[in-house]
Design a protein around this motif. Structure first.
Motif, short mmCIF file in Angstrom:
data_model
loop_
_atom_site.label_atom_id
_atom_site.label_comp_id
_atom_site.label_asym_id
_atom_site.label_seq_id
_atom_site.Cartn_x
_atom_site.Cartn_y
_atom_site.Cartn_z
N GLN A 52 0.83 -1.20 0.00
CA GLN A 52 0.00 0.00 0.00
C GLN A 52 0.87 1.25 0.00
N VAL A 53 1.93 1.23 0.80
CA VAL A 53 2.87 2.36 0.81
C VAL A 53 3.45 2.57 -0.59
N GLU A 54 3.83 1.47 -1.24
CA GLU A 54 4.41 1.54 -2.58
C GLU A 54 3.46 2.24 -3.55
N ALA A 55 2.20 1.83 -3.53
CA ALA A 55 1.23 2.44 -4.45
C ALA A 55 1.00 3.91 -4.12
N ILE A 56 0.87 4.21 -2.84
CA ILE A 56 0.63 5.60 -2.42
C ILE A 56 1.80 6.50 -2.82
N MET A 57 3.00 5.97 -2.76
CA MET A 57 4.17 6.77 -3.12
C MET A 57 4.34 6.92 -4.62
N PHE A 58 4.20 5.83 -5.40
CA PHE A 58 4.72 5.82 -6.76
C PHE A 58 3.69 5.63 -7.86
N ASP A 59 2.42 5.41 -7.55
CA ASP A 59 1.42 5.36 -8.61
C ASP A 59 1.35 6.70 -9.34
N GLU A 60 0.70 6.70 -10.51
CA GLU A 60 0.64 7.93 -11.30
C GLU A 60 -0.11 9.04 -10.57
N ARG A 61 -0.96 8.69 -9.61
CA ARG A 61 -1.62 9.68 -8.77
C ARG A 61 -1.12 9.59 -7.33
N GLY A 62 0.14 9.20 -7.22
CA GLY A 62 0.75 9.04 -5.91
C GLY A 62 1.46 10.30 -5.42
N ILE A 63 2.04 10.19 -4.24
CA ILE A 63 2.69 11.32 -3.58
C ILE A 63 3.81 11.91 -4.44
N ILE A 64 4.66 11.06 -4.98
CA ILE A 64 5.82 11.58 -5.73
C ILE A 64 5.37 12.35 -6.96
N ALA A 65 4.26 11.95 -7.57
CA ALA A 65 3.76 12.68 -8.73
C ALA A 65 3.32 14.09 -8.38
N GLY A 66 2.96 14.32 -7.11
CA GLY A 66 2.50 15.65 -6.72
C GLY A 66 3.43 16.39 -5.78
N ALA A 67 4.58 15.79 -5.48
CA ALA A 67 5.48 16.37 -4.47
C ALA A 67 6.11 17.67 -4.93
N ARG A 68 5.93 18.70 -4.13
CA ARG A 68 6.62 19.96 -4.36
C ARG A 68 8.02 19.88 -3.76
N PRO A 69 8.99 20.68 -4.23
CA PRO A 69 10.32 20.67 -3.63
C PRO A 69 10.25 20.93 -2.12
N GLY A 70 10.94 20.10 -1.36
CA GLY A 70 10.99 20.27 0.09
C GLY A 70 9.91 19.55 0.86
N LEU A 71 9.00 18.86 0.16
CA LEU A 71 7.97 18.10 0.86
C LEU A 71 8.61 17.07 1.79
N ILE A 72 8.04 16.91 2.98
CA ILE A 72 8.47 15.87 3.91
C ILE A 72 7.40 14.79 3.94
N VAL A 73 7.84 13.53 3.81
CA VAL A 73 6.93 12.39 3.87
C VAL A 73 7.20 11.62 5.15
N GLY A 74 6.17 11.47 5.97
CA GLY A 74 6.27 10.72 7.22
C GLY A 74 5.64 9.35 7.05
N LEU A 75 6.40 8.31 7.32
CA LEU A 75 5.92 6.94 7.15
C LEU A 75 5.54 6.38 8.52
N ALA A 76 4.24 6.48 8.84
CA ALA A 76 3.75 5.96 10.12
C ALA A 76 3.41 4.48 10.04
N SER A 77 3.31 3.95 8.83
CA SER A 77 3.04 2.52 8.65
C SER A 77 4.20 1.70 9.19
N THR A 78 3.88 0.47 9.62
CA THR A 78 4.92 -0.48 10.01
C THR A 78 5.31 -1.30 8.79
N VAL A 79 6.54 -1.12 8.33
CA VAL A 79 7.04 -1.84 7.16
C VAL A 79 8.39 -2.47 7.52
N ALA A 80 8.89 -3.30 6.62
CA ALA A 80 10.19 -3.90 6.84
C ALA A 80 11.28 -2.83 6.80
#
Length: 271
Positions: free
Chosen positions: A72-100
């Motif tokens: 789910q994190v992968e899709a949220i980050m890198f899908d075509e409508r994901g975070i990286i597609a809309g990230a402005r310079p300097g955006l901070i991403v906080g990962l509250a999910s428990t992942v490996a």
């Protein structure tokens, strides 16, 4: 940099109260969840729902991901409508999910040439989310961590920076390994006591004041569903296998927790 707008991706049992507490503290909070009902309930808490993680990233200074699994994190980050597609310079991403932890390290490597700050911030004490007293196990560059600290203080009273991005996931993995071991030991001990004629609640009342006391026993964690237990043990075993590091107790606890969930008729996990 002062954070003014915070985005939350995943507005369920954890994300919604976190968003509510940030809105009550005066932050402009936007969010996304694929569930229309979750978006509606979040809007009642002062959150402005948007149509995608991309939209949330475009509107935010700091985006917090609160979902259950790596994929789910992968899709949220890198899908075509994901975070990286809309990230402005300097955006901070906080990962509250428990992942490996290895996934977190890979994520940092993939984003090293992007102007995106990373903070991993898995939490413990989820039963305390409504009253804003979570514990954050963080990992980030110290400057990024301190920029985000005022936001974290909206929903957490104990906040730790354990090192670079990914260190928080290591902390959460170790925490969960010990937590599930305690739950398994508590369950086995109480069942043995009952077989020998001592009522469980009477015994619990004594043991929470004894040398056997532990967080899981005091907070009655054995009486609540444990949806993530097997996933947490799989993460720990996977990370240990990569290191060729032996953690035999972890494998045993995974099987004990599986049996515990079968007895309680909890759902079979999907991950």
């Amino acid at each position: 940099m002062a954070i003014k707008t915070v985005g939350v991706i995943g507005m369920g049992a954890m994300g919604r109260p976190m968003a509510r507490l940030m809105a009550e503290a005066g932050y402009n909070v936007v969010g996304y969840d694929p569930d229309p009902e979750a978006r509606r309930r979040a809007s009642e808490c002062g959150v402005r729902p948007l149509e995608s993680p991309k939209d949330v990233a475009q509107a935010s200074d700091f985006v917090i991901i609160v979902v259950g699994f790596d994929k789910q994190v992968e899709a949220i980050m890198f899908d075509e409508r994901g975070i990286i597609a809309g990230a402005r310079p300097g955006l901070i991403v906080g990962l509250a999910s428990t992942v490996a932890p290895s996934y977190a390290r890979d994520l940092a490597e993939r984003l090293k040439d992007r102007d995106v700050g990373l903070l991993d911030m898995p939490f413990t004490r989820p039963i305390d989310v409504e009253n804003g007293t979570l514990l954050i196990l963080g990992g980030a560059d110290p400057e990024i961590f301190e920029i985000c600290r005022p936001v974290l203080e909206c929903f957490a009273t104990d906040i730790f920076n354990l090192g670079p991005f990914g260190s928080g996931q290591v902390g959460k993995m170790v925490n969960n390994t010990i937590l599930w071991a305690c739950i398994a030991a508590n369950d086995e001990g109480f069942r043995l006591g009952e077989e020998l004629g001592v009522e469980q609640e009477r015994l619990r009342a004594a043991l929470v004041l004894s040398s056997a006391a532990n967080f899981a026993m005091i907070e009655r964690a054995d009486m609540r569903p444990t949806p993530w237990a097997e996933k947490d043990m799989v993460i720990a075993q996977h990370e240990a296998d990569k290191l060729r590091f032996s953690i035999p107790l972890c494998g045993h606890v995974k099987e004990l927790i599986k049996a515990f969930k079968v007895r309680r008729r909890y759902p079979t996990p999907t991950y």
